[in-house]
Motif scaffolding. Structure first.
Motif, PDB file in Angstrom:
ATOM      1  N   LEU A  13     -11.295  -6.936  -1.303  1.00 50.95           N
ATOM      2  CA  LEU A  13     -10.408  -6.081  -2.091  1.00 50.95           C
ATOM      3  C   LEU A  13     -10.193  -4.727  -1.411  1.00 50.95           C
ATOM      4  CD1 LEU A  13     -11.710  -6.841  -5.703  1.00 50.95           C
ATOM      5  CD2 LEU A  13      -9.666  -7.752  -4.578  1.00 50.95           C
ATOM      6  N   ALA A  14     -11.254  -4.214  -0.794  1.00 49.36           N
ATOM      7  CA  ALA A  14     -11.151  -2.915  -0.116  1.00 49.36           C
ATOM      8  C   ALA A  14     -10.208  -3.009   1.083  1.00 49.36           C
ATOM      9  CB  ALA A  14     -12.531  -2.446   0.324  1.00 49.36           C
ATOM     10  N   ILE A  15     -10.296  -4.145   1.818  1.00 47.45           N
ATOM     11  CA  ILE A  15      -9.432  -4.314   2.997  1.00 47.45           C
ATOM     12  C   ILE A  15      -7.967  -4.381   2.587  1.00 47.45           C
ATOM     13  CG2 ILE A  15      -8.778  -5.923   4.826  1.00 47.45           C
ATOM     14  CD1 ILE A  15     -11.746  -6.620   5.101  1.00 47.45           C
ATOM     15  N   THR A  16      -7.663  -5.198   1.577  1.00 46.80           N
ATOM     16  CA  THR A  16      -6.269  -5.320   1.142  1.00 46.80           C
ATOM     17  C   THR A  16      -5.752  -4.001   0.563  1.00 46.80           C
ATOM     18  OG1 THR A  16      -7.052  -6.187  -0.999  1.00 46.80           O
ATOM     19  CG2 THR A  16      -6.455  -7.786   0.709  1.00 46.80           C
ATOM     20  N   SER A  17      -6.603  -3.307  -0.191  1.00 44.55           N
ATOM     21  CA  SER A  17      -6.191  -2.022  -0.764  1.00 44.55           C
ATOM     22  C   SER A  17      -5.947  -0.993   0.332  1.00 44.55           C
ATOM     23  CB  SER A  17      -7.252  -1.503  -1.736  1.00 44.55           C
ATOM     24  OG  SER A  17      -7.418  -2.393  -2.810  1.00 44.55           O
ATOM     25  N   ALA A  18      -6.856  -0.966   1.325  1.00 43.76           N
ATOM     26  CA  ALA A  18      -6.704  -0.007   2.415  1.00 43.76           C
ATOM     27  C   ALA A  18      -5.438  -0.279   3.217  1.00 43.76           C
ATOM     28  CB  ALA A  18      -7.928  -0.060   3.328  1.00 43.76           C
ATOM     29  N   LEU A  19      -5.159  -1.570   3.451  1.00 46.37           N
ATOM     30  CA  LEU A  19      -3.946  -1.919   4.193  1.00 46.37           C
ATOM     31  C   LEU A  19      -2.698  -1.504   3.430  1.00 46.37           C
ATOM     32  CD1 LEU A  19      -2.783  -3.271   6.682  1.00 46.37           C
ATOM     33  CD2 LEU A  19      -2.907  -5.464   5.500  1.00 46.37           C
ATOM     34  N   THR A  20      -2.718  -1.735   2.120  1.00 43.16           N
ATOM     35  CA  THR A  20      -1.575  -1.334   1.289  1.00 43.16           C
ATOM     36  C   THR A  20      -1.393   0.168   1.290  1.00 43.16           C
ATOM     37  OG1 THR A  20      -1.930  -3.257  -0.144  1.00 43.16           O
ATOM     38  CG2 THR A  20      -0.573  -1.464  -1.013  1.00 43.16           C
ATOM     39  N   LEU A  21      -2.507   0.897   1.120  1.00 41.10           N
ATOM     40  CA  LEU A  21      -2.438   2.361   1.123  1.00 41.10           C
ATOM     41  C   LEU A  21      -1.957   2.893   2.466  1.00 41.10           C
ATOM     42  CD1 LEU A  21      -5.695   3.274  -0.833  1.00 41.10           C
ATOM     43  CD2 LEU A  21      -3.337   3.505  -1.628  1.00 41.10           C
ATOM     44  N   ALA A  22      -2.400   2.245   3.549  1.00 39.53           N
ATOM     45  CA  ALA A  22      -1.975   2.685   4.879  1.00 39.53           C
ATOM     46  C   ALA A  22      -0.468   2.525   5.040  1.00 39.53           C
ATOM     47  CB  ALA A  22      -2.716   1.902   5.960  1.00 39.53           C
ATOM     48  N   LEU A  23       0.055   1.386   4.589  1.00 35.47           N
ATOM     49  CA  LEU A  23       1.497   1.167   4.689  1.00 35.47           C
ATOM     50  C   LEU A  23       2.280   2.143   3.828  1.00 35.47           C
ATOM     51  CD1 LEU A  23       1.647  -2.742   4.689  1.00 35.47           C
ATOM     52  CD2 LEU A  23       2.247  -1.209   6.568  1.00 35.47           C
ATOM     53  N   VAL A  24       1.769   2.413   2.624  1.00 32.96           N
ATOM     54  CA  VAL A  24       2.437   3.388   1.751  1.00 32.96           C
ATOM     55  C   VAL A  24       2.418   4.775   2.382  1.00 32.96           C
ATOM     56  CG1 VAL A  24       2.306   4.560  -0.478  1.00 32.96           C
ATOM     57  CG2 VAL A  24       1.992   2.085  -0.360  1.00 32.96           C
ATOM     58  N   ALA A  25       1.260   5.135   2.985  1.00 33.88           N
ATOM     59  CA  ALA A  25       1.157   6.437   3.638  1.00 33.88           C
ATOM     60  C   ALA A  25       2.128   6.549   4.808  1.00 33.88           C
ATOM     61  CB  ALA A  25      -0.277   6.664   4.124  1.00 33.88           C
ATOM     62  N   SER A 204      18.797   5.851   9.360  1.00 30.79           N
ATOM     63  CA  SER A 204      17.566   5.362   9.986  1.00 30.79           C
ATOM     64  C   SER A 204      16.385   5.463   9.016  1.00 30.79           C
ATOM     65  CB  SER A 204      17.282   6.161  11.258  1.00 30.79           C
ATOM     66  OG  SER A 204      16.050   5.777  11.836  1.00 30.79           O
ATOM     67  N   VAL A 205      16.319   6.570   8.294  1.00 31.92           N
ATOM     68  CA  VAL A 205      15.238   6.748   7.309  1.00 31.92           C
ATOM     69  C   VAL A 205      15.337   5.681   6.223  1.00 31.92           C
ATOM     70  CG1 VAL A 205      14.356   8.272   5.503  1.00 31.92           C
ATOM     71  CG2 VAL A 205      14.963   9.205   7.731  1.00 31.92           C
ATOM     72  N   ALA A 206      16.558   5.394   5.786  1.00 33.50           N
ATOM     73  CA  ALA A 206      16.748   4.374   4.756  1.00 33.50           C
ATOM     74  C   ALA A 206      16.290   2.999   5.256  1.00 33.50           C
ATOM     75  CB  ALA A 206      18.209   4.329   4.328  1.00 33.50           C
ATOM     76  N   ARG A 207      16.672   2.673   6.521  1.00 37.21           N
ATOM     77  CA  ARG A 207      16.247   1.382   7.077  1.00 37.21           C
ATOM     78  C   ARG A 207      14.726   1.309   7.203  1.00 37.21           C
ATOM     79  NH1 ARG A 207      20.660   2.346  10.516  1.00 37.21           N
ATOM     80  NH2 ARG A 207      19.242   3.098  12.138  1.00 37.21           N
ATOM     81  N   THR A 208      14.136   2.382   7.719  1.00 36.88           N
ATOM     82  CA  THR A 208      12.684   2.391   7.899  1.00 36.88           C
ATOM     83  C   THR A 208      11.964   2.276   6.554  1.00 36.88           C
ATOM     84  OG1 THR A 208      12.954   3.801   9.851  1.00 36.88           O
ATOM     85  CG2 THR A 208      10.760   3.687   8.870  1.00 36.88           C
ATOM     86  N   SER A 209      12.465   2.984   5.552  1.00 32.73           N
ATOM     87  CA  SER A 209      11.862   2.918   4.224  1.00 32.73           C
ATOM     88  C   SER A 209      11.967   1.509   3.649  1.00 32.73           C
ATOM     89  CB  SER A 209      12.539   3.920   3.292  1.00 32.73           C
ATOM     90  OG  SER A 209      12.365   5.241   3.757  1.00 32.73           O
ATOM     91  N   ALA A 212       9.427  -0.652   5.495  1.00 34.87           N
ATOM     92  CA  ALA A 212       8.068  -0.339   5.025  1.00 34.87           C
ATOM     93  C   ALA A 212       7.850  -0.861   3.610  1.00 34.87           C
ATOM     94  CB  ALA A 212       7.842   1.174   5.081  1.00 34.87           C
ATOM     95  N   GLY A 213       8.880  -0.743   2.762  1.00 39.70           N
ATOM     96  CA  GLY A 213       8.759  -1.262   1.396  1.00 39.70           C
ATOM     97  C   GLY A 213       8.573  -2.768   1.379  1.00 39.70           C
ATOM     98  N   VAL A 214       9.315  -3.467   2.257  1.00 43.70           N
ATOM     99  CA  VAL A 214       9.166  -4.925   2.344  1.00 43.70           C
ATOM    100  C   VAL A 214       7.763  -5.296   2.822  1.00 43.70           C
ATOM    101  CG1 VAL A 214       9.947  -6.975   3.584  1.00 43.70           C
ATOM    102  CG2 VAL A 214      11.619  -5.363   2.682  1.00 43.70           C
ATOM    103  N   LEU A 215       7.253  -4.554   3.805  1.00 37.48           N
ATOM    104  CA  LEU A 215       5.894  -4.831   4.295  1.00 37.48           C
ATOM    105  C   LEU A 215       4.849  -4.607   3.204  1.00 37.48           C
ATOM    106  CD1 LEU A 215       6.017  -3.234   7.869  1.00 37.48           C
ATOM    107  CD2 LEU A 215       5.972  -5.671   7.273  1.00 37.48           C
ATOM    108  N   VAL A 216       5.023  -3.536   2.435  1.00 38.02           N
ATOM    109  CA  VAL A 216       4.090  -3.282   1.322  1.00 38.02           C
ATOM    110  C   VAL A 216       4.143  -4.424   0.317  1.00 38.02           C
ATOM    111  CG1 VAL A 216       3.625  -1.784  -0.657  1.00 38.02           C
ATOM    112  CG2 VAL A 216       4.105  -0.777   1.574  1.00 38.02           C
TER     113      VAL A 216
END
Length: 274
Positions: A13-25, A204-209, A212-216
């Protein structure tokens, strides 16, 4: 797969949470940096627009200076000439104010050089006006005299004024007009470039966001699927086996034996109890 299966549930759970938080950050960081770039380009476009506007105002003020000289030449009394000179000085102050504002806003060495030259020319224009004003005062003093000597001196003074207008003021007027147009066109071009860059950066910011949203979302879906197959289903299977054991079926095989996580620990403890 076995390595992941043997991880403790808290670790999973910590790994998945950390990965999610990293992507959000990362997504937030990209949005902040991209937004800062968009703001920078937007400020640059606004600054260039202000420079173009000030250049047009400076050019208009110089035209007012020309009108002031015309009024000095047409004045028929010291009072009228003083009024015309005051108008000229007001227009010159305005031209210098707009030029100074352009110099403050400009960050381009090329355009800054033009602006500096414009300020010098405005000062030279004032020097020409002072010469004409001094000669015009002499003319007004001589116009009341009717003798031949006064007429000769008036002719000389008129010729001197024509010379100053043709050799000094006319070239200055032409160069000021040309410089003002160059400053305006340069600033408008840079403004368009900055606006285009801001729009491209925003896209570019819109595409990147979006990426990143899809990855999250994918990470969250993966975490959900992972939890179902590595935690929820093994726990249900172990619960069903424990119910059979409680019902007296001592031949039941407890799932999860050999695992190193909490599911394996529970299965091992129940196996000992059996």
């Amino acid at each position: 797969m076995m390595i992941i299966q043997n991880l403790r549930i808290g670790t999973k759970l910590a790994i998945t949470s950390a990965l999610t938080l990293a992507l959000v950050a990362v997504m937030i960081l990209l949005q902040m940096s991209g937004g800062a770039e968009v703001q920078k380009f937007g400020d640059s476009a606004s600054r260039q627009q202000a420079i173009a506007l000030n250049a047009a105002e400076a050019k208009s003020s110089v035209r007012g200076m020309q009108i002031g000289i015309r009024d000095i030449l047409m004045s028929s009394s010291p009072t009228e000439m003083q009024k015309a000179a005051s108008y000229f000085n007001d227009r010159q102050t305005s031209a210098l104010k707009f030029s100074g504002e352009m110099a403050r806003l400009s960050q381009s060495p090329e355009n800054h050089k033009r602006i500096d030259r414009l300020i010098v020319l405005i000062g030279n224009f004032q020097k020409g006006e002072q010469q004409i004003e001094a000669i015009r005062k002499q003319e007004l003093a001589l116009e009341s005299k009717k003798d031949g000597e006064a007429a000769t001196q008036l002719a000389k003074l008129t010729a001197e004024i024509d010379r100053i207008r043709k050799e000094t003021l006319a070239p200055i007027n032409a160069e000021i007009s040309e410089l003002a147009d160059e400053i305006t066109n340069f600033a408008k071009h840079r403004s368009e470039e900055a606006r285009t860059a801001a729009e491209a950066q925003a896209a570019s910011v819109a595409r990147t966001s979006l990426i990143a949203g899809v990855l999250v979302a994918l990470v969250l879906i993966g975490a959900c699927v992972f939890s179902i197959f590595s935690i929820a289903r093994p726990m249900r299977a172990l619960t069903a086996a424990m119910e059979k054991l409680a019902g007296g079926d001592f031949a039941v095989v407890l799932p999860g034996l050999g695992r190193k996580d909490e599911v394996g620990g529970v299965a091992g403890a129940v196996e000992k109890f059996k």
